[in-house]
Design an enzyme around this catalytic site. Sequence first.
Site, PDB file in Angstrom:
ATOM      1  N   GLU A  69       0.881  -0.640  16.286  1.00 56.34           N
ATOM      2  CA  GLU A  69       0.000   0.485  15.956  1.00 56.34           C
ATOM      3  C   GLU A  69      -0.890   0.851  17.135  1.00 56.34           C
ATOM      4  OE1 GLU A  69      -3.725   1.761  13.135  1.00 56.34           O
ATOM      5  OE2 GLU A  69      -2.389   0.205  12.334  1.00 56.34           O
ATOM      6  N   CYS A 108      -8.064   1.674   6.980  1.00 54.21           N
ATOM      7  CA  CYS A 108      -7.534   2.369   5.808  1.00 54.21           C
ATOM      8  C   CYS A 108      -8.060   1.780   4.497  1.00 54.21           C
ATOM      9  CB  CYS A 108      -6.006   2.382   5.841  1.00 54.21           C
ATOM     10  SG  CYS A 108      -5.240   0.864   5.273  1.00 54.21           S
ATOM     11  N   CYS A 139       0.860  -1.186   0.000  1.00 47.46           N
ATOM     12  CA  CYS A 139       0.000   0.000   0.000  1.00 47.46           C
ATOM     13  C   CYS A 139       0.895   1.234   0.000  1.00 47.46           C
ATOM     14  CB  CYS A 139      -0.898  -0.006   1.236  1.00 47.46           C
ATOM     15  SG  CYS A 139       0.048   0.099   2.790  1.00 47.46           S
ATOM     16  N   SER A 197       1.800  -9.775  10.641  1.00 49.37           N
ATOM     17  CA  SER A 197       1.116  -8.722   9.889  1.00 49.37           C
ATOM     18  C   SER A 197      -0.385  -8.817  10.135  1.00 49.37           C
ATOM     19  CB  SER A 197       1.416  -8.862   8.392  1.00 49.37           C
ATOM     20  OG  SER A 197       0.503  -8.115   7.624  1.00 49.37           O
ATOM     21  N   SER A 198      -0.936  -7.824  10.826  1.00 46.78           N
ATOM     22  CA  SER A 198      -2.360  -7.838  11.164  1.00 46.78           C
ATOM     23  C   SER A 198      -3.231  -7.898   9.918  1.00 46.78           C
ATOM     24  CB  SER A 198      -2.713  -6.596  11.987  1.00 46.78           C
ATOM     25  OG  SER A 198      -4.100  -6.513  12.206  1.00 46.78           O
ATOM     26  N   HIS A 257       5.855  -5.071   8.562  1.00 46.21           N
ATOM     27  CA  HIS A 257       5.863  -6.458   9.005  1.00 46.21           C
ATOM     28  C   HIS A 257       6.070  -7.420   7.829  1.00 46.21           C
ATOM     29  CE1 HIS A 257       3.682  -5.512  13.042  1.00 46.21           C
ATOM     30  NE2 HIS A 257       4.992  -5.449  13.145  1.00 46.21           N
TER      31      HIS A 257
END
Length: 316
Positions: free
Chosen positions: A131, A200, A17, A228-229, A46
Amino acid sequence: MTKPPLTLYLAAPRGFCAGVDRAIKIVEMALQKWGPPVYVRHEIVHNKFVVDGLRAKGAVFVEELDECPNDRPVIFSAHGVPKSVPVTAAQRQMIYVDATCPLVSKVHVEAQRHAEAGLQMIMIGHKGHPETIGTMGQLPEGEVLLVETVEDVAQVAVRDPEKLAFVTQTTLSVDDTKDIIAALEARFPAIVGPHKEDICYATTNRQEAVKAVAPKSDALLVVGAPNSSNSRRLVEVASRAGCTYAQLVQRATEIDWRALDGISNIAISAGASAPEVLVNEVIDAFRDHYDVTVELVETAVENVEFKVPRVLRQPA
């Protein structure tokens, strides 16, 4: 020997992204400007492949600021940091560059604005995720309460139910978060939400693309890291959308070929911190085993770009 046919649905959007792209660029530009070593507090994004590549160029990854010397630049990861971190860096007269994704910074600004209006914050997020730590660290301890599930909403103890606001982690499951927000609004009718949802655009777009391919796929692989969420959420979204076999893989070497025996089609997506080179590696691995026909399934087109900080655009 003839290879069995396989249709490979390639979900789009997938992979990097704008926030991840910017963060990686920041480390690379810092290395060019100041030379190695450049320190990075926490993994910049991540993904082990990305981190290892930057480490080979001279980036040194640490967990805390006290592991960094005063005379070398330090970069804060895309996930954001508590307010105390840049304050400490400034006190130590360090050169620091903030690679926090602008969409995460937007959540930080929201939290600050609500606090100034006298509202206590509730954050929807995952405990221990960088985060979440960064966002909760924008305000004094006790001013931000964390909820992870609908069940947590019933238990949360607030100071004044008439003076509340909520924010969310940017990489959550869109569907799960809707349920938690509904529970918050049912219990606290006066609660104030963000003007525009905090999850997002990239997280939302990747989940929508997975929803489009999952129901028609015998299996679905998400290329991404276990920490990585947004990558892990894609696996969950695929399972809920009707795909009976959805798995996370970091590299092609992690593909479980026995579990895929007998499939006639598969879908591939990638988390927002997974580079396209790893997606291509997975596709090539399938070409080694099958006669592959690739079909692109595109549900959105992304053209977002974030500028790097001014300090990196100026000559050394």
